[in-house]
Design a protein around this motif. Sequence first.
Motif, PDB file in Angstrom:
ATOM      1  N   GLY A  19     205.290  48.250 -24.918  1.00  0.00           N
ATOM      2  CA  GLY A  19     206.016  49.519 -25.015  1.00  0.00           C
ATOM      3  C   GLY A  19     205.848  50.329 -23.739  1.00  0.00           C
ATOM      4  O   GLY A  19     206.013  51.547 -23.726  1.00  0.00           O
ATOM      5  N   VAL A  23     207.879  56.608 -23.448  1.00  0.00           N
ATOM      6  CA  VAL A  23     207.421  57.915 -22.966  1.00  0.00           C
ATOM      7  C   VAL A  23     205.902  57.936 -22.755  1.00  0.00           C
ATOM      8  O   VAL A  23     205.408  58.268 -21.678  1.00  0.00           O
ATOM      9  N   ILE A  24     205.148  57.571 -23.779  1.00  0.00           N
ATOM     10  CA  ILE A  24     203.684  57.662 -23.689  1.00  0.00           C
ATOM     11  C   ILE A  24     203.115  56.547 -22.821  1.00  0.00           C
ATOM     12  O   ILE A  24     202.292  56.785 -21.931  1.00  0.00           O
ATOM     13  N   LEU A 138     206.983  46.565 -36.816  1.00  0.00           N
ATOM     14  CA  LEU A 138     206.811  47.060 -35.443  1.00  0.00           C
ATOM     15  C   LEU A 138     205.395  47.589 -35.221  1.00  0.00           C
ATOM     16  O   LEU A 138     204.738  47.234 -34.234  1.00  0.00           O
ATOM     17  N   LYS A 184     200.415  53.137 -39.644  1.00  0.00           N
ATOM     18  CA  LYS A 184     199.422  53.606 -38.667  1.00  0.00           C
ATOM     19  C   LYS A 184     198.020  53.621 -39.302  1.00  0.00           C
ATOM     20  O   LYS A 184     197.026  53.400 -38.611  1.00  0.00           O
ATOM     21  N   ASN A 218     210.788  61.438 -32.332  1.00  0.00           N
ATOM     22  CA  ASN A 218     210.639  62.498 -33.338  1.00  0.00           C
ATOM     23  C   ASN A 218     211.494  63.736 -33.056  1.00  0.00           C
ATOM     24  O   ASN A 218     211.528  64.659 -33.861  1.00  0.00           O
TER      25      ASN A 218
END
Length: 284
Positions: A19, A23-24, A138, A184, A218
């Motif tokens: 990933g 963004v992160i 995922l 999570k 989000n």
Amino acid sequence: MTTPIKDLNLEGKVAVITGGGGVICSVMSKALAMKGVKTAILDLKKENADKVADEIREQYGTKSIGIAANVLDKSSLEAAKKEINEKLGSIDYLINGAGGNAPTATSKVEKIEPSDMEHLEDTFFGLELEGFEKTFDLNFKGTLIPTLVFARDMVKKQRGGIVNISSMNSYRPLTKIPAYSASKAAINNFTQWLAVHFAKTGVRVNAIAPGFLLTNQNRFLLVDEKTGESTARGKKIINGTPMERYGTPEELTGTLVFLLSDWSEFITGIVVPVDGGFSAYSGV
Ligand code: NAD
């Protein structure tokens, strides 16, 4: 006699970031590159992975390659591993960053009200199994499968670090997103399980639970598309965060570097909240 304190000791190490075009994890990849780590940026979207790798080589002068890979497809990860081993060397670190939620596993309302009986499709009863499957795959399998492929190098050389990306939802679920929250929570549990299983191999397994960042996954829940104002949910998050703001990806990087470095050699199996105080606050 005291043991001399070692340095961070990240320089020259090889990290795989799944990933990494996001963004992160693009920021996490850059932070590692800044500390001299060679980075393999893996993403479903090759152009995003390449862009991050190009920026890293340009800005930090460390080796970096972008690779198209699907965290749910073992053969694509095996091909990526081959390329990484050839171009960068044996793998020292794995950041399991690919993750997200499916809109079809998101309920429209937070709680069922007596007045909702005619609109049960907006509640738990409207959630689609397919959304749960996508989200669990995922987040959970998307951490499990890359670990199966990339941790071999580390176990063989009896040294390495894995950092999984969890969430505040893993401790207490947020309303509307049961699949994301449960998947999570599974990441935290798996982090502990693997930390114990690997404890004598020199490979440490930890996780970061970020608080709330405003990102692509989000934004639709937190900002009103038309007005650009915070939604009621966005306001709740800010009110629930003692620092009264969203975090930034940069603010996760200190914890990442710390968890991977030789400064935390006795730390394994923990999940570190980086959340502006969210998990500490009762709301009163
Ligand atoms: P993002 O959507 O910007 O990044 C995710 C990246 O993963 C994307 O580049 C996407 O292309 C890639 N990806 C998706 N499916 C993939 C697959 N099958 N194989 C390979 N790559 C795939 O999201 P982000 O906000 O940067 O989130 C990164 C991680 O942090 C996720 O695990 C997310 O759940 C977690 N997280 C985010 C927040 C937040 O507030 N944004 C909070 C807590 C945790």
